[in-house]
Design a protein around this motif. Sequence first.
Motif, PDB file in Angstrom:
ATOM      1  N   PHE A 136      41.835  49.581  44.583  1.00 23.68           N
ATOM      2  CA  PHE A 136      41.181  48.471  45.405  1.00 23.68           C
ATOM      3  C   PHE A 136      41.278  48.658  47.033  1.00 23.68           C
ATOM      4  O   PHE A 136      40.285  48.535  47.801  1.00 23.68           O
ATOM      5  CB  PHE A 136      41.688  47.092  45.072  1.00 23.68           C
ATOM      6  CG  PHE A 136      40.957  46.388  43.804  1.00 23.68           C
ATOM      7  CD1 PHE A 136      39.747  45.634  44.299  1.00 23.68           C
ATOM      8  CD2 PHE A 136      41.370  46.375  42.601  1.00 23.68           C
ATOM      9  CE1 PHE A 136      38.962  45.072  43.124  1.00 23.68           C
ATOM     10  CE2 PHE A 136      40.671  45.939  41.336  1.00 23.68           C
ATOM     11  CZ  PHE A 136      39.640  45.134  41.635  1.00 23.68           C
ATOM     12  N   THR A 138      45.401  50.417  39.849  1.00 26.33           N
ATOM     13  CA  THR A 138      44.628  49.685  40.134  1.00 26.33           C
ATOM     14  C   THR A 138      44.696  49.145  41.550  1.00 26.33           C
ATOM     15  O   THR A 138      43.601  48.999  42.430  1.00 26.33           O
ATOM     16  CB  THR A 138      44.454  48.282  39.097  1.00 26.33           C
ATOM     17  OG1 THR A 138      44.250  48.912  37.923  1.00 26.33           O
ATOM     18  CG2 THR A 138      43.254  47.387  39.579  1.00 26.33           C
ATOM     19  N   PRO A 139      45.705  48.485  41.956  1.00 24.16           N
ATOM     20  CA  PRO A 139      45.926  48.244  43.397  1.00 24.16           C
ATOM     21  C   PRO A 139      45.660  49.156  44.416  1.00 24.16           C
ATOM     22  O   PRO A 139      44.985  49.050  45.609  1.00 24.16           O
ATOM     23  CB  PRO A 139      47.350  47.766  43.861  1.00 24.16           C
ATOM     24  CG  PRO A 139      48.048  47.434  42.280  1.00 24.16           C
ATOM     25  CD  PRO A 139      47.195  48.398  41.367  1.00 24.16           C
ATOM     26  N   ARG A 183      38.757  36.003  40.288  1.00 24.54           N
ATOM     27  CA  ARG A 183      39.136  37.441  40.437  1.00 24.54           C
ATOM     28  C   ARG A 183      39.012  38.063  39.213  1.00 24.54           C
ATOM     29  O   ARG A 183      39.477  39.219  38.867  1.00 24.54           O
ATOM     30  CB  ARG A 183      40.681  37.212  41.057  1.00 24.54           C
ATOM     31  CG  ARG A 183      41.566  36.637  40.043  1.00 24.54           C
ATOM     32  CD  ARG A 183      43.347  36.822  40.539  1.00 24.54           C
ATOM     33  NE  ARG A 183      44.237  37.051  39.765  1.00 24.54           N
ATOM     34  CZ  ARG A 183      44.655  36.190  38.778  1.00 24.54           C
ATOM     35  NH1 ARG A 183      44.149  34.749  38.700  1.00 24.54           N
ATOM     36  NH2 ARG A 183      45.438  36.395  37.783  1.00 24.54           N
ATOM     37  N   GLY A 206      47.143  37.903  34.581  1.00 27.67           N
ATOM     38  CA  GLY A 206      46.649  38.913  35.246  1.00 27.67           C
ATOM     39  C   GLY A 206      44.967  38.467  35.098  1.00 27.67           C
ATOM     40  O   GLY A 206      44.623  37.837  34.373  1.00 27.67           O
ATOM     41  N   SER A 207      44.277  39.405  35.872  1.00 29.00           N
ATOM     42  CA  SER A 207      42.662  39.154  36.169  1.00 29.00           C
ATOM     43  C   SER A 207      41.798  39.305  35.007  1.00 29.00           C
ATOM     44  O   SER A 207      40.887  38.731  34.480  1.00 29.00           O
ATOM     45  CB  SER A 207      42.404  40.037  37.273  1.00 29.00           C
ATOM     46  OG  SER A 207      43.128  39.730  38.346  1.00 29.00           O
ATOM     47  N   LEU A 258      35.183  38.927  42.457  1.00 34.50           N
ATOM     48  CA  LEU A 258      34.345  39.730  41.816  1.00 34.50           C
ATOM     49  C   LEU A 258      33.432  39.190  41.104  1.00 34.50           C
ATOM     50  O   LEU A 258      33.404  37.792  40.795  1.00 34.50           O
ATOM     51  CB  LEU A 258      35.205  40.262  40.694  1.00 34.50           C
ATOM     52  CG  LEU A 258      36.531  41.112  40.957  1.00 34.50           C
ATOM     53  CD1 LEU A 258      37.377  41.260  39.366  1.00 34.50           C
ATOM     54  CD2 LEU A 258      36.446  42.093  42.020  1.00 34.50           C
ATOM     55  N   GLY A 262      45.176  38.076  48.674  1.00 32.04           N
ATOM     56  CA  GLY A 262      45.239  39.456  48.412  1.00 32.04           C
ATOM     57  C   GLY A 262      44.172  39.782  47.366  1.00 32.04           C
ATOM     58  O   GLY A 262      44.221  41.205  47.222  1.00 32.04           O
ATOM     59  N   PHE A 263      43.526  39.278  46.445  1.00 33.87           N
ATOM     60  CA  PHE A 263      42.858  39.508  45.603  1.00 33.87           C
ATOM     61  C   PHE A 263      41.413  39.693  45.859  1.00 33.87           C
ATOM     62  O   PHE A 263      41.102  38.986  46.841  1.00 33.87           O
ATOM     63  CB  PHE A 263      42.967  38.568  44.031  1.00 33.87           C
ATOM     64  CG  PHE A 263      44.176  38.741  43.218  1.00 33.87           C
ATOM     65  CD1 PHE A 263      44.006  39.607  42.468  1.00 33.87           C
ATOM     66  CD2 PHE A 263      45.365  38.238  43.456  1.00 33.87           C
ATOM     67  CE1 PHE A 263      45.170  39.838  41.415  1.00 33.87           C
ATOM     68  CE2 PHE A 263      46.352  38.171  42.804  1.00 33.87           C
ATOM     69  CZ  PHE A 263      46.079  38.923  41.738  1.00 33.87           C
ATOM     70  N   HIS A 264      40.515  40.234  45.444  1.00 35.28           N
ATOM     71  CA  HIS A 264      39.126  40.735  45.760  1.00 35.28           C
ATOM     72  C   HIS A 264      38.412  39.491  44.666  1.00 35.28           C
ATOM     73  O   HIS A 264      38.469  39.420  43.764  1.00 35.28           O
ATOM     74  CB  HIS A 264      38.608  41.902  45.517  1.00 35.28           C
ATOM     75  CG  HIS A 264      39.348  43.003  46.584  1.00 35.28           C
ATOM     76  ND1 HIS A 264      40.531  43.533  46.313  1.00 35.28           N
ATOM     77  CD2 HIS A 264      38.941  43.542  47.660  1.00 35.28           C
ATOM     78  CE1 HIS A 264      40.810  44.222  47.405  1.00 35.28           C
ATOM     79  NE2 HIS A 264      39.755  44.230  48.039  1.00 35.28           N
TER      80      HIS A 264
HETATM   81  O1  C5P Z   1      45.084  40.910  38.075  1.00 37.11           O
HETATM   82  P1  C5P Z   1      46.003  42.091  37.917  1.00 37.11           P
HETATM   83  O2  C5P Z   1      47.222  42.101  37.777  1.00 37.11           O
HETATM   84  O3  C5P Z   1      45.331  43.099  36.803  1.00 37.11           O
HETATM   85  O4  C5P Z   1      45.656  43.125  39.306  1.00 37.11           O
HETATM   86  C1  C5P Z   1      46.258  44.011  39.427  1.00 37.11           C
HETATM   87  C2  C5P Z   1      45.765  44.623  41.076  1.00 37.11           C
HETATM   88  O5  C5P Z   1      44.611  44.792  41.170  1.00 37.11           O
HETATM   89  C3  C5P Z   1      46.100  43.347  41.934  1.00 37.11           C
HETATM   90  O6  C5P Z   1      47.446  43.205  42.270  1.00 37.11           O
HETATM   91  C4  C5P Z   1      45.260  43.541  43.066  1.00 37.11           C
HETATM   92  O7  C5P Z   1      45.845  44.535  44.097  1.00 37.11           O
HETATM   93  C5  C5P Z   1      44.035  44.141  42.303  1.00 37.11           C
HETATM   94  N1  C5P Z   1      43.029  43.458  42.251  1.00 37.11           N
HETATM   95  C6  C5P Z   1      42.331  42.777  43.328  1.00 37.11           C
HETATM   96  N2  C5P Z   1      41.285  41.921  43.143  1.00 37.11           N
HETATM   97  C7  C5P Z   1      41.052  41.522  41.873  1.00 37.11           C
HETATM   98  C8  C5P Z   1      41.467  41.985  40.646  1.00 37.11           C
HETATM   99  C9  C5P Z   1      42.741  42.843  40.822  1.00 37.11           C
HETATM  100  O8  C5P Z   1      42.339  43.259  44.464  1.00 37.11           O
HETATM  101  N3  C5P Z   1      40.109  40.664  41.514  1.00 37.11           N
END
Ligand code: C5P
Length: 308
Positions: A188, A184-185, A158, A141-142, A34, A30-32
Amino acid sequence: MLSAVPRPVTVRVPAKINLHLAVGGVRPDGFHDLVTVFHAVSLFDEVSVEPAEEPTLDVHGDGVAEVPLDATNLAWRAVELLAERAGRAPDVRVTLRKGIPVAGGMAGGSADAAGALVALSALWRMELGREELSGLAAELGSDVTFGLHGGTALGTGRGEQVIPVLARHRLHWVIALARGGLSTPAVFGELDRLRGGAEPPERPVEPVLEALAGGDPRQLALNLGNDLQAAAVSMAPDLRRTLRAGVNAGAIAGLVSGSGPTCAFLCADSDAAVEVATELAGMGVCRTVRVAHGPVGGARVIDEHEPP
Ligand code: C5P
């Protein structure tokens, strides 16, 4: 004999902006994917931890009404993760003093988590190495890993895989804080919607790394870019006006910070930054304006001499 551990232990941790943010496709988790260049700037949160009878979380400063005080708070999750790791109860009071805009795309929540990891591991004398701390940060977290490191760094995966990059000079920024926040979600998700399943466009990172190594802010200004900007502007169209206003006020470039809605304006030098900030503050295009510089260091203990 053990030296006294200061109580509370306070850690200062910076905000980040992304000088480059190329968002790839959605991964199975589900993450992207980066490729990003993180840059720590001189807006700080402070995270204090001290022993307490009951686990407690206090938050002070700008935007506190938006900060969750329950188990979803990222700093608190850091405490629970470390407690689990240490095999002890999370019997601490955590105090957050917010100087980083809340829900602003500057990784304030992630900064607090990084700060909590460093503060609590010092309080509990856990003596974790950099690798171990980074591993815990990535679980949270990312952007948390970068909060530990600070400076200017290339982020991949991510965002949690971080390596320092050569950045030769201090950069001067004006940071325009917006009235609301963006999730943030959701940003994205909006980018995925705008792309409609098309292949992500190419956004090579090399020109940004070269500009950083060269140290000429004008060269960097030509190469700043953020794939999330279009999505943030789509959700908060007033940002277009803010971005234009900063450049009209004399910034050499402006971009949305991370998922927004904070905007960051690169200025030629520190005098120019003060002028741009003054002008922008009078234009009514944002809630408030700050002057900042980068790169600055990551999470570090600041009150080592307080009596126990
Ligand atoms: O990792 P973090 O909790 O900061 O990410 C918050 C939200 O941002 C994730 O749940 C996701 O929806 C989105 N996200 C993403 N791809 C990433 C980082 C964050 O889709 N590389």
